[in-house]
Enzyme design. Structure first.
Site, PDB file in Angstrom:
ATOM      1  N   SER A 141       0.849  -1.189   0.000  1.00  0.00           N
ATOM      2  CA  SER A 141       0.000   0.000   0.000  1.00  0.00           C
ATOM      3  C   SER A 141       0.882   1.237   0.000  1.00  0.00           C
ATOM      4  O   SER A 141       2.056   1.173   0.388  1.00  0.00           O
ATOM      5  CB  SER A 141      -0.883  -0.007   1.261  1.00  0.00           C
ATOM      6  N   TYR A 155      -1.705  -0.625  10.678  1.00  0.00           N
ATOM      7  CA  TYR A 155      -1.919  -1.010   9.275  1.00  0.00           C
ATOM      8  C   TYR A 155      -0.682  -0.695   8.442  1.00  0.00           C
ATOM      9  O   TYR A 155      -0.214  -1.532   7.663  1.00  0.00           O
ATOM     10  CB  TYR A 155      -3.137  -0.279   8.712  1.00  0.00           C
TER      11      TYR A 155
END
Length: 245
Positions: A141, A155
Site C-alpha cells: 500500500s 496497518y
C-alpha cells in the site's frame, strides 16, 4: 509476452481488487485459481468467467490458516499442473488511534496482511523452485511507503512489512523467480469498511471518495505479469491523481 494460459492464483478474490484482477486476467486468457473465505461469492464469479471460456478453480481459503494456504497451492497445481503467479491480495485495514488499543484488530491485520503473505510464499516457493519459474505479486500500500497516521499506524506497519518481505524475497530467489510489490492508494474495494472505530471509519469513507476503480490495480498486475521472463517489475505505486498522501 502473453498472459494467455498462465496459471494465476489470487487470494482475496471474492471482491474488490482480487475480483477485478481475476476478471481482467481472464480477459487476457489466464487460467485462474480463486481463493477467499466466501465461497458463495467465489462461485458466482467463477460461473460468470467459465461461461466466457475461462478455466477456473475455486478454493475456499482463510489465509490465516497455514494448512489451508498449503491446500490452496496444492489444489492449484493438481488442477493445472503448474502455477505461474501467486497474487497475495487478501488484506484488512482497521483504522483507529493507538489509544483505542484495538489489539484484536492489530492481531487480525498481522495475521492476514503479514502472515497470510508469508504462508503464501512458503507454500508457493517450493513449486516455483521445482519449475524454475514463478512470480510473487504481493499487495502492499502507499501506507507501506509513508505511515498513515493518526489511525493507520499498525496497518502501515503491516504494509511496510509486505514491502520489506517482498524486497528480501527478491534478493533470495535468484534469477528464475520474479517478485512484485503493488502499492495502491485509495482504490475502490471493501478494504475501506474494515474499521470498527466510528470516527475513524467516517474519516476513511471521506478519504475514499477520491478512490479510483479496482481495475486500475488489475491493469498494474497484468503489466507486471506480461513482461518477458528476464524483466522483473519489483514495485508499482499507483494512487488517484488527487491523492496527496
Amino acid at each position: 509476452m502473453s498472459i494467455e494460459n498462465k496459471v494465476v492464483l489470487i487470494t482475496g478474490a471474492s471482491s474488490g481488487l482480487g475480483e477485478a484482477t481475476a476478471r481482467h486476467l481472464a480477459e487476457r486468457g489466464a487460467k485462474l485459481a480463486l481463493a477467499a473465505r466466501r465461497q458463495d461469492k467465489l462461485e458466482t464469479i467463477a460461473e460468470d468467467l467459465r461461461a466466457k471460456g475461462t478455466e477456473v478453480e475455486v478454493i475456499q481459503t482463510d489465509v490465516t490458516d497455514r494448512a489451508q494456504v498449503q491446500t490452496m497451492v496444492d489444489r492449484t497445481v493438481e488442477r493445472f499442473g503448474r502455477m505461474d503467479v501467486i497474487v497475495n491480495n487478501a488484506g484488512l485495514m482497521a483504522i483507529a488511534p493507538m489509544d483505542e488499543a484495538k489489539v484484536d484488530e492489530w492481531d487480525k491485520m498481522i495475521d492476514i496482511n503479514i502472515k497470510g503473505v508469508l504462508y503464501g510464499i512458503a507454500s508457493a516457493l517450493p513449486v516455483f523452485r521445482k519449475q524454475q519459474s514463478g512470480h510473487f505479486i504481493n499487495l502492499s500500500s502507499v501506507a507501506g511507503i509513508k505511515v498513515f497516521a493518526p489511525g493507520g499506524t499498525v496497518y502501515s506497519g503491516t504494509k511496510y512489512a509486505v514491502r520489506a518481505i517482498t524486497d528480501g524475497l527478491r534478493a533470495e530467489v535468484g534469477g528464475n523467480i520474479r517478485t512484485t510489490s503493488i502499492e495502491p492508494g485509495a482504490v475502490d474495494s471493501e478494504l475501506k469498511y474494515g474499521s470498527s472505530h466510528e470516527e475513524s471509519s467516517e474519516a476513511v469513507q471521506q478519504f475514499y471518495q477520491q478512490a479510483i476503480p479496482s481495475d486500475s490495480v488489475a491493469r498494474a498486475i497484468a503489466y507486471a505479469i506480461e513482461q518477458p521472463d528476464e524483466v522483473d517489475i519489483n514495485e508499482i505505486v499507483l494512487r488517484p491523481t488527487s491523492q496527496e498522501f
